[in-house]
Structures are given as C-alpha cells and as structure tokens.
Enzyme design. Structure first.
Site, PDB file in Angstrom:
ATOM      1  N   GLY A 356     -13.697  -2.116 -21.778  1.00 40.67           N
ATOM      2  CA  GLY A 356     -14.740  -1.948 -22.775  1.00 40.67           C
ATOM      3  C   GLY A 356     -14.353  -0.904 -23.803  1.00 40.67           C
ATOM      4  N   PRO A 357     -15.159  -0.813 -24.877  1.00 36.41           N
ATOM      5  CG  PRO A 357     -16.674  -1.272 -26.545  1.00 36.41           C
ATOM      6  CD  PRO A 357     -16.380  -1.549 -25.134  1.00 36.41           C
ATOM      7  N   PRO A 358     -14.422   2.567 -26.125  1.00 31.77           N
ATOM      8  CG  PRO A 358     -13.051   3.722 -27.585  1.00 31.77           C
ATOM      9  CD  PRO A 358     -13.748   2.430 -27.418  1.00 31.77           C
ATOM     10  CB  SER A 735     -14.244 -15.052 -34.412  1.00 31.90           C
ATOM     11  OG  SER A 735     -14.028 -13.768 -34.924  1.00 31.90           O
ATOM     12  CE  LYS A 778     -16.583 -11.405 -32.617  1.00 33.35           C
ATOM     13  NZ  LYS A 778     -16.113 -12.778 -32.626  1.00 33.35           N
TER      14      LYS A 778
HETATM   15  P1  ADP Z   1     -14.892   5.867 -21.317  1.00 32.18           P
HETATM   16  O1  ADP Z   1     -14.101   6.270 -20.145  1.00 32.18           O
HETATM   17  O2  ADP Z   1     -15.459   4.492 -21.216  1.00 32.18           O
HETATM   18  O3  ADP Z   1     -14.230   6.068 -22.628  1.00 32.18           O
HETATM   19  P2  ADP Z   1     -16.619   8.009 -20.500  1.00 32.18           P
HETATM   20  O4  ADP Z   1     -16.754   7.604 -19.085  1.00 32.18           O
HETATM   21  O5  ADP Z   1     -15.756   9.144 -20.818  1.00 32.18           O
HETATM   22  O6  ADP Z   1     -16.201   6.790 -21.389  1.00 32.18           O
HETATM   23  O7  ADP Z   1     -18.087   8.251 -21.076  1.00 32.18           O
HETATM   24  C1  ADP Z   1     -18.391   9.144 -22.111  1.00 32.18           C
HETATM   25  C2  ADP Z   1     -19.679   9.873 -21.791  1.00 32.18           C
HETATM   26  O8  ADP Z   1     -20.782   9.008 -21.842  1.00 32.18           O
HETATM   27  C3  ADP Z   1     -19.681  10.463 -20.411  1.00 32.18           C
HETATM   28  O9  ADP Z   1     -20.261  11.720 -20.456  1.00 32.18           O
HETATM   29  C4  ADP Z   1     -20.549   9.527 -19.610  1.00 32.18           C
HETATM   30  O10 ADP Z   1     -21.197  10.164 -18.560  1.00 32.18           O
HETATM   31  C5  ADP Z   1     -21.523   9.047 -20.644  1.00 32.18           C
HETATM   32  N1  ADP Z   1     -22.008   7.703 -20.343  1.00 32.18           N
HETATM   33  C6  ADP Z   1     -21.436   6.534 -20.703  1.00 32.18           C
HETATM   34  N2  ADP Z   1     -22.153   5.495 -20.260  1.00 32.18           N
HETATM   35  C7  ADP Z   1     -23.217   6.006 -19.610  1.00 32.18           C
HETATM   36  C8  ADP Z   1     -24.338   5.437 -18.918  1.00 32.18           C
HETATM   37  N3  ADP Z   1     -24.516   4.107 -18.815  1.00 32.18           N
HETATM   38  N4  ADP Z   1     -25.219   6.263 -18.366  1.00 32.18           N
HETATM   39  C9  ADP Z   1     -25.055   7.592 -18.464  1.00 32.18           C
HETATM   40  N5  ADP Z   1     -24.066   8.188 -19.090  1.00 32.18           N
HETATM   41  C10 ADP Z   1     -23.141   7.421 -19.675  1.00 32.18           C
END
Ligand code: ADP
Length: 834
Positions: A356-358, A735, A778
């Site tokens: 998934g996205p960051p 697309s 999207k």
């Molecule tokens: P990724 O690894 O997908 O890039 P992270 O796990 O680092 O993202 O998430 C970034 C921040 O957002 C973290 O502090 C995380 O706890 C918070 N976060 C992301 N999704 C959720 C969620 N569904 N519920 C609570 N916190 C979330």
C-alpha cells in the site's frame, strides 16, 4: 752493561703478590720492620736492593724457605718516609739473580746472589719466537686495553728478547707463579715460548670473558626491553580500561561463550578461534578482527527466545487497540497468526506482505503483530539495497567486514523468534555485485533458512523461528520468486473520514504523549483536523497528517513552556500548598477557545479529547482547544489549497484518475486542436502503453465520427496535441484510455464534460471499456479533490463495495460497458446515476 759483580751481597725485601722484572720502574710501599731495616741498610750501600717475591701472600713474617729463590737486583730511585713510618719506594729493576745463600735473617734479610747471564741471542728461531710474542701481545692488548701508552711505546722500541719478556711479563696480569717462572728461566727460547703461551691463554680467557659479557649484556638488554615493553603495555591497557590480566580478552570471551549454549559446530569453531586469539599479540590488527568476530557470536541470540503468547483473542485486542478499522486486513492477519500458531514447528506458511501507499500503517501493523504474539520486533529497510553482501555480509578477511543486515538485526532483536519486518521489498535492485533478492529468498524460504549462511559468520544460523513480514508500495516491483512466496494484503489508503478518525483516536493522543503534553488539556476541533487533512496534506496514508499534528503540538508545547508551566504534572499536594501565581498558572478560561467563541463558527462539530487519564486531583492546568484558525497560525500557508484542481472541466480538459505507488491521484488530460496536417503530438512523459491508448482513442473517434457527431475527417487538416500536465512525472498504464477519448471529444465538440467528473478505464478499438485496478485509491483521490462523480467500467462494479461508506454515500458512481456509453454519460442529454 754490568754494574755490579755477579756474586754479591744485598739486603732483601720480600714482596707480596708482585714480581719485579729487570728494566722496570715500579713504585711500592714497604711497611714491615725487617724490610724497612733492609731498605735503610741498602740506602747506605749504593742503594741496591734485592727484591724477591714471597710464596704466600698472607705470610707476615716469612722465613727463608717462604721466599722464592729468584729475584731482581734493583736500584732505589726514590725513598719517601711517610708519617706512619712506612716507606714509599721507587725502584728500577736491573738484573735477575738467584739467591745463593742467606747471610742474615734475623734483623733483616741479607742474601748473597748470583746474577743470571742474559746473552743477546739473535738466532732466527728466537726472532721468530719474538715476533710470535709480539703478535700474541698485540692480540692480547686489543682485548685487554689497559696497558699504559708509555709501556706500549717502550715495548715497540725494545731491542732484546729478554727485555721484551721482562716488560710484557711484568705488565700483564698473570699469576705470580707464572711470573716467577718467567723471571727464573734462563733460556730465552723457553722464556719466549712461556710468555707466548701465557699471552695466548690470557687472550683466550679474555675472548671467552668478552663473549660471556656480551651475552650477559644482551640478555640483560633483552630482559630490560621486555620489561620496558611489558610496562608500556600495562600502561596502554590501563589507559584503555582493559583488564591487564587478560589483555587479549580471551578469558572474558571464553567465559561469555561458555555461558552461551552454542550449537556444536559453532562451539568448535569458537574454540579454535579462541586458541588462535590467545597466541596473537593483543595489539595486532588480526587479533582485533578475531575479537570482533567472537564478540559477534557472543552477541547473537542462539538459543534465547521470548515466550510466545498463543491467544488469538488477545491478538485481536492488540490489533484493534493499535489500528483504526482495517477490518479485512486485521481478519487476514489473524487468520495468518492462527495458522502460524497451529503450525508452530514447521512455520512453513507463506510470508505476509502488506502492500500500500506510504503512511497506511504497514510498519505499525508489523509492530502490533509482534506485540500480539509477545515477540520482539526488528525492522530493516531494503530500499536501495543492491548488493548481496548487504543481506549476507562480507567475508571477514575484508577490512571492516561485518555481518549482513539480517544478522545485524538479529543481534538487535536479542531473541531468535522476533517479528522481522522487511520494509520496501519492491525497492531492491540488483547489479554486478550479486542479486540481493536471491539472498532474501533463502532468508524467507523455510526449507533453507534454518541453515542460513552469512559470509562473515561462516557458520550456519537458524532463522526458522523468525516471523518475517514484508511491506511494499507496489506488487509489480517485487521480484517474482519472492512474490510467489508471499501472501499479499493490500492496504489501499484512507478516506478523509477515516483519516479524521485515525487522527482523533490514535495520532493526536500519540503525539500529545510524544511531545510531553499529557498533563495539559488539549482538544482538537473536528474542523481543525479536517483542515489539516484537506489543506496541509495530500496523501493516501496518514504520515504527513501525523507530522502536521506533531508540528501543531510542538507549537502548543512552546506556548505552554512560555507560560512557565512544568513539563510534567507537579505532585498534587505541591500544587495545593503553593500560593497561586497568576503568571505561573494561566487561568483555564484564558487559553480555552470554546466552540461558541470560534471565529470560524464551526457549530455542531464534535471536539476531540485526548484519551489520556485525568489526574485524581485536578489542578489548574494548561488547556487549549485547537480550532481551524489556530491551525493556520501554527502551520502557516496552506500547501494544497491553491494546487487543488478546479473540478469544472473546460473544453479539451478532462480529469482522469491514476494509480501511483503513493496512492491514487487526479490526472488531468488536455487536448488542443491546431492547424496542421493530421499529426498526433503527445507530451507529458507518457509511457508506451499510454501513447498507444491515445492512438486507440483517436482511431476509435475517427471510426465512430458519425455516431459522435463530429466531422469524419477532423484529423486531416489539424494536428492534435494531447498533453498530460506535471510533465516531468512519468506516466503510464492503459487506464487513461477513456479520459483521453473524452478529452478528444470535448475538444472536437468544443464542449466541456459534466462538472465534477473524474474517470478511469481502459479502452479497446472495438469500443469496449475494460476494468482497471486500484479503484479504491483512485476514487479516494477523486474524493480528496472534491470531485462529485466518478465514471468507471461496469466490470469494476464490485469494487464500489470496498469503498468507505462516507465516500459511497457522498459521491455518484457511473458505470459504463462501452466507450460510447461512457461518452454519453459525460456529454449527456440526461445523466445516468447509479
Ligand atoms: P507505512 O509503514 O505504511 O509507511 P506506518 O506504519 O509508518 O506507515 O504509519 C504511519 C503512522 O500512521 C504510524 O504512526 C501509524 O501508527 C499510523 N497509522 C497508520 N494507519 C493507522 C491506522 N489504521 N490506525 C491507527 N494509526 C495508523
């Protein structure tokens, strides 16, 4: 030249431990009464004295028999009476003589002597012997070095062999008996031979003596050097703080390794290396390398592991506690955990991969899984890893070699069963240095990873108890063999409402805590959070949202500190006893902006309270409500509002939707018709597939010109320029087909499409609209950008169900099976909303 008769009577002085030879001038002391009398007697009789050596040194009163019968007739050159009654004599030896008989022995010694004739003999053998003596003497002198220069000069000038014997004999430190022998011998050959032998022996003794001395000296020097170095080493160790009894650290390492319970082969290897280390100089580079190696082995977890929590309900609780919603994801994670718990010993299931996205919580899900299972958590990023050695380490023969990322993290994990998150598996690349993906495959493969080989460690390491979880932004870039082993779980991004909820329930409380503000009363108005989401972030995840919230809280922290408040809650009784100071404790109402007071008038919006516990005795505290106005103050200019695209389409401008690794995004497509010869100009870094889509769209329009009510030869006299803005970003994929078709038609008809429309779908020449991927991302992007309507292929209908409710209920979805159907919706006589 004879100066006295061959038979004559002379007073005798017995000498102790010395022999006086003719031609020698010698000083000595006379102390014994008998001898003093003899000297006095001699002084009156032409100053001639007979000097003979007594046989025993310690004999105070020697008798006739105690004196050698040979001696030297000497002339007194000087006599000095000393105050203590002793006499200092300077005599010159004249001739050797034998005692014939004693004439007087009582008052003093008086003897009759017969001088020894010394015939000058210059026979050849005598000359040869003389030369031998001289040579021997030179060799001797080279070693002895104590004979005065005048004597040496005298010896050089000497003209008779007897004189030579006398001079050398009296000046070398040979035994008295030997000297007496030399003195008594008459035959010059015998005398020379005797002297030569004596000299040779003395030289030999000196040589041996010197050899011994130099050996002794060397030994002393060596011991001194060793002592000196040892002392230095001690000082070095003292400076370094290391143990002087164990400078190589071998004992310490041995102890630690023993305590480690290592596998047999590792144990044997360590034993061998320890022995090598013990033999090395402690300060040599090799020993440092070896020590580091053994320390690595000590530091790795070989048998240590954490107690696993085997409770699926507990795991569910933890996942819910840490993450908002993500229901499907959590279900799949829990299924996965359940299977792992059942198959504990084999752990042969697939590897979880969150895609998934960051900022969508992939990493934090991994952490939660670790917490839910009671395992430690470690993470490495594979982004940019292009060298196999980064995974597997370098051989320890390389300077500065270390184990690879896997074992480095295992050391950090301190247990052999951690949850190990491999971030960004899709960002690895490979080059001539070897393929990191194949090394990773070995790490992840349960058939192979119990015997994982790191180049540095050189022994097998068991990774089979590790629970690997991977993350990626896009499935396409994960190397195929790895993807094959993975269970992909998509986390597509959040809608605005979801983001709001996440911020309220998770991000804000987390950041309040992280910024040391738990003691303060901070609430965020919902409108304020929405403002951050809409105007300060433009993302699928919540990473920037969290960052912006942190910025807001830092500003608040500064404000709190400015008011002179403690960063931690003061003890309850301390507050009650202290006099209230209006400066130190601002009144609650001063800092609180109530909803009613809010200048932006966001009535009816809920407030967010941090979830932290209130102290039992509420003291007056710093409290603040964050309103949308304050957001502008704290965060400054809004980053995205100006950039936000105008949802009103113009003729020739249509909004498409694109999927990127960072989430979905709006993709405007522009078409301009120019005077020309029917050329198709494509700009905006379009990929091959997208270019082909443009051509297909054009061909379709030409083929269906009648139906679309456009001139059939529209492309003959005109150039068609299709541009996709943000030209520097590469774009590709099929697309955008429907978007390009719509933009072309819009330009040709000089008519805008319906307001608020965004679309996506692949087209075919025969006019079908084919399904595409990434619908959720999207549609969320369209929603973020204030679009009201989305047109998608009919075959993507099922994907609408996956969308968050707030999106489903606030947006219109239009489904089309063909291009014509789609174009009819976009340029309607009537709209067809489902
Ligand atoms: P990724 O690894 O997908 O890039 P992270 O796990 O680092 O993202 O998430 C970034 C921040 O957002 C973290 O502090 C995380 O706890 C918070 N976060 C992301 N999704 C959720 C969620 N569904 N519920 C609570 N916190 C979330």
């Amino acid at each position: 030249m004879k100066i006295f008769p061959s038979r004559t009577e002379l007073c005798l002085v017995p000498l102790r431990d010395m022999v006086i030879f003719p031609n020698m001038v010698v000083p000595f002391f006379v102390g014994r009464k008998k001898s003093i009398r003899a000297v006095q007697e001699a002084m009156g009789k032409g100053k001639l004295l007979f000097l003979a050596t007594q046989k025993h040194n310690n004999e105070e009163e020697p008798g006739e028999e105690d004196i050698y019968p040979i001696g030297t007739v000497a002339r007194i050159l000087q006599m000095l009476k000393l105050p203590d009654g002793t006499i200092r004599l300077l005599v010159e030896g004249n001739e050797r003589a034998n005692i014939v008989r004693y004439l007087e022995s009582q008052a003093y010694f008086k003897v009759q002597v017969r001088t020894i004739e010394e015939n000058p003999n210059i026979a050849a053998d005598v000359s040869a012997l003389t030369r031998t003596v001289v040579n021997e003497f030179n060799r001797y002198n080279a070693l002895y070095k104590k004979i005065p220069k005048e004597i040496l000069a005298g010896i050089e000038k000497v003209d008779s062999p007897h004189k030579l014997v006398n001079m050398i004999g009296s000046n070398i430190p040979i035994k008295v008996e030997k000297k007496i022998e030399l003195l008594s011998q008459v035959d010059i050959r015998q005398r020379l031979e005797n002297l030569a032998t004596a000299l040779a022996m003395e030289t030999q003794v000196l040589e041996i003596e010197q050899k011994i001395t130099s050996k002794v000296r060397k030994r002393i020097q060596k011991t001194q050097k060793e002592y000196f170095l040892q002392e230095q080493l001690k000082e070095i160790h003292k400076e370094l703080g290391s143990d002087k009894d164990d400078p190589t650290g071998v004992k310490d390492l041995e102890k630690k390794l023993k305590a480690k319970n290592l596998p047999d082969d590792v144990h044997q290897k360590c034993d061998k290396e320890l022995k090598r280390l013990a033999r090395m100089q402690p300060i040599s580079p090799e020993s440092a390398v070896l020590r580091t190696y053994l320390e690595w082995i000590v530091d790795l977890p070989w048998t240590e592991s954490t107690q696993e929590i085997r409770d699926i309900e507990y795991a569910r609780r933890i996942l819910d506690e840490d993450h908002y919603d993500l229901k499907k994801v959590k279900e799949r994670v829990l299924d996965f955990i359940a299977v792992r718990l059942l198959n504990r010993d084999q752990a042969k299931g697939p590897i979880l991969c969150f895609v998934g996205p960051p900022g969508t919580g992939k990493t934090s899900l991994g952490k939660s899984v670790a917490r839910a299972l009671g395992r430690n958590f470690v993470r490495i990023s594979l982004g940019g890893v292009r060298d196999e050695a980064e995974i597997r380490g370098h051989r320890k023969t390389y300077v500065g070699a270390l184990p690879g990322k896997i074992l480095q993290s295992m050391r950090k994990a301190q247990s052999r069963n951690p949850v190990f998150l491999l971030d960004e598996v899709d960002k690895m690349s490979s080059d001539f240095r070897g393929d990191p993906a194949s090394a990773l495959l070995e790490v992840l493969d349960p058939e192979q990873n119990s015997t994982f080989m790191d180049h540095y460690l050189e022994v097998q390491y068991d990774l089979s108890r590790v629970m690997f979880i991977t993350t990626a932004n896009s499935v396409h870039n994960i190397p195929y063999p790895l993807r094959d082993r993975m269970e992909i779980i998509h986390i597509p991004g959040y809608s605005e409402l979801e983001k709001l909820k996440i911020a309220q329930a998770f991000l804000i409380p987390k950041q309040i805590e992280a910024n040391g503000l738990s003691w303060a009363k901070i609430s965020f108005q919902e409108a304020a959070i929405r403002k951050i989401i809409q105007n300060y972030t433009m993302e699928s995840g919540v990473r920037n949202l969290e960052r912006q919230i942190a910025t807001v809280l830092r500003k608040i922290a500064r404000q709190a500190v400015k008011k002179g408040l403690p960063a931690a809650p003061p003890p309850a009784d301390a507050i009650s006893t202290e006099p209230e100071s209006p400066q130190a404790v601002p009144r609650e109402t001063e800092e609180t902006e109530t909803r009613q007071k809010s200048p932006e008038g966001d009535h009816g919006q809920g407030q967010t309270e941090p979830a932290e516990k209130k102290p039992a005795k509420p003291a007056k505290r710093f409290s603040i409500t964050v309103t949308p106005k304050r957001i502008s103050e704290y965060l400054g200019n809004e980053s995205y509002q100006e950039k936000m695209l105008d949802p009103t389409a113009k003729p020739g401008l249509v909004y498409g939707l694109a999927w990127t690794e960072l989430g979905g995004r709006l993709l405007p497509v522009e078409v301009a018709l120019l005077e020309g010869k029917g050329e198709l100009i494509l700009t905006g870094s379009l990929g091959e597939v997208m270019k082909e889509s443009a051509q297909t769209a054009l061909s379709f329009l030409r083929a269906n010109a009648d139906e679309l009510k456009i001139p059939p030869d529209f492309s003959k006299e005109r150039d068609i320029h299709i541009h996709v803005p943000e030209g520097s970003i590469p774009k590709d994929g099929p697309s955008a087909g429907i978007t390009i078709s719509a933009a072309l038609l819009s330009a040709l008809r000089n008519r805008a499409v319906q307001k608020g429309f965004a679309m996506t779908g692949e087209i075919t020449l025969t006019g079908r609209l084919l399904p595409i991927g990434g619908i959720k991302e999207k549609v969320l992007a369209a929603h973020r950008n204030r679009m009201t309507d989305v047109l998608i292929p009919e075959m993507n209908r099922k994907d609408i169900e996956e969308l968050p409710r707030e999106v489903r209920t606030t947006m219109n979805f239009h489904l089309a099976e063909t291009i014509l159907e789609a174009l009819l919706i976009l340029f309607p006589q009537k709209s067809k909303s489902r």
